[in-house]
Design an enzyme around this catalytic site. Structure first.
Site, mmCIF file in Angstrom:
data_model
loop_
_atom_site.group_PDB
_atom_site.id
_atom_site.type_symbol
_atom_site.label_atom_id
_atom_site.label_comp_id
_atom_site.label_asym_id
_atom_site.label_seq_id
_atom_site.Cartn_x
_atom_site.Cartn_y
_atom_site.Cartn_z
ATOM 1 C CG ASP A 126 -2.163 1.013 0.766
ATOM 2 O OD1 ASP A 126 -2.642 1.982 0.173
ATOM 3 O OD2 ASP A 126 -3.390 0.776 2.156
ATOM 4 C CB CYS A 129 1.389 1.117 4.124
ATOM 5 S SG CYS A 129 2.879 -0.238 5.377
ATOM 6 C CB CYS A 132 4.465 -0.471 2.476
ATOM 7 S SG CYS A 132 3.587 -1.430 2.863
ATOM 8 N NE ARG A 156 -2.643 0.509 5.022
ATOM 9 C CZ ARG A 156 -2.048 1.056 5.542
ATOM 10 N NH1 ARG A 156 -1.390 0.851 6.858
ATOM 11 N NH2 ARG A 156 -1.816 2.633 5.101
#
Length: 242
Positions: A126, A129, A132, A156
């Site tokens: 994502d 995130c 991430c 998400r």
């Protein structure tokens, strides 16, 4: 089979010398679909444990049942071998996940690859995130260590979220790598539309059990939930080739 038909069936089976037994595949399917008609059954086969059948669902997850489908087990099946407990369920699930993930065409992913990759990881990601973004900042180091990084989209908050739109922008960009770099450093990505795989990849992630990002799938199908530092992740990824 109704009670009134049992004597007829019995006579036929005895006359032909066939062992009296319902077809386990049919019995198990009927029993499970009576609980949930939408249950995505992929395959049914005898498990390594005598008398128990394994049911593979789409996405790789496993269930276990009796031959008549009247008893259902959800959990891990272990085999004690050479003094060690081998998780047979995890092995089967990973094998099924690897088959699905590794069959995705490269053109449907955003790929960061070294010149001579030794292995690869597939990351459900994502753009907003934090972990991430941290993982993406270490992609050059993963590449240096011989690990190809393949991204799949997993918004998400769902397909109607701002992050889902940004993922579409990334996948539809002329330069996907640049767009991913920009998104992961909180820079704007130009709006774009195209026939994209974001929804399909999100659904795949849900099907195989992704519930957060980053979700990292190794080449052998084993899933690592969450961020791992590049040296540690590369070591695990390279060992997955063994």
């Amino acid at each position: 089979m109704s009670l009134t038909r049992i004597p007829v069936a019995l006579a036929l089976l005895l006359g032909s010398g066939i062992t009296l037994a319902a077809d386990p595949d049919q019995a198990i399917r009927q029993s499970l679909t009576s609980l949930d008609a939408s249950l995505p059954i992929e395959a049914i086969a005898e498990s390594p444990m005598p008398g128990i059948y394994q049911v593979q669902l789409k996405g790789g997850r496993q269930l276990y049942t009796s031959a008549d489908g009247q008893f259902l087990i959800q959990g891990y099946l272990f085999q004690v071998k050479d003094g060690q407990a081998v998780n047979l369920t995890e092995i089967e699930e990973s094998r099924a996940v690897a088959k699905q993930i590794n069959s995705i065409p490269a053109k449907e992913m955003v790929v960061f690859a070294p010149k001579a990759p030794k292995t690869h990881i597939t990351v459900f990601t994502d753009t907003d995130c934090g972990y991430c973004q941290k993982l993406h900042s270490e992609v050059p180091e993963l590449n240096r260590l011989g690990v190809e990084v393949r991204y799949l989209a997993f918004p998400r908050q769902g397909l109607n979220s701002p992050a889902a739109k940004e993922l579409v922008n990334v996948w539809c960009a002329k330069d996907q790598q640049d767009a991913m770099n920009r998104a992961k450093t909180r820079q704007s990505v130009a709006d774009a539309t195209c026939d994209n795989p974001v929804a399909k990849q999100y659904q795949l992630g849900q099907m195989i059990g992704v519930n957060g990002t980053p979700a990292i799938v190794l080449a052998n199908g084993k899933m690592i939930p969450g961020y791992q530092p590049a040296p540690q992740l590369a070591k695990i990824a390279l060992e997955s080739n063994d």
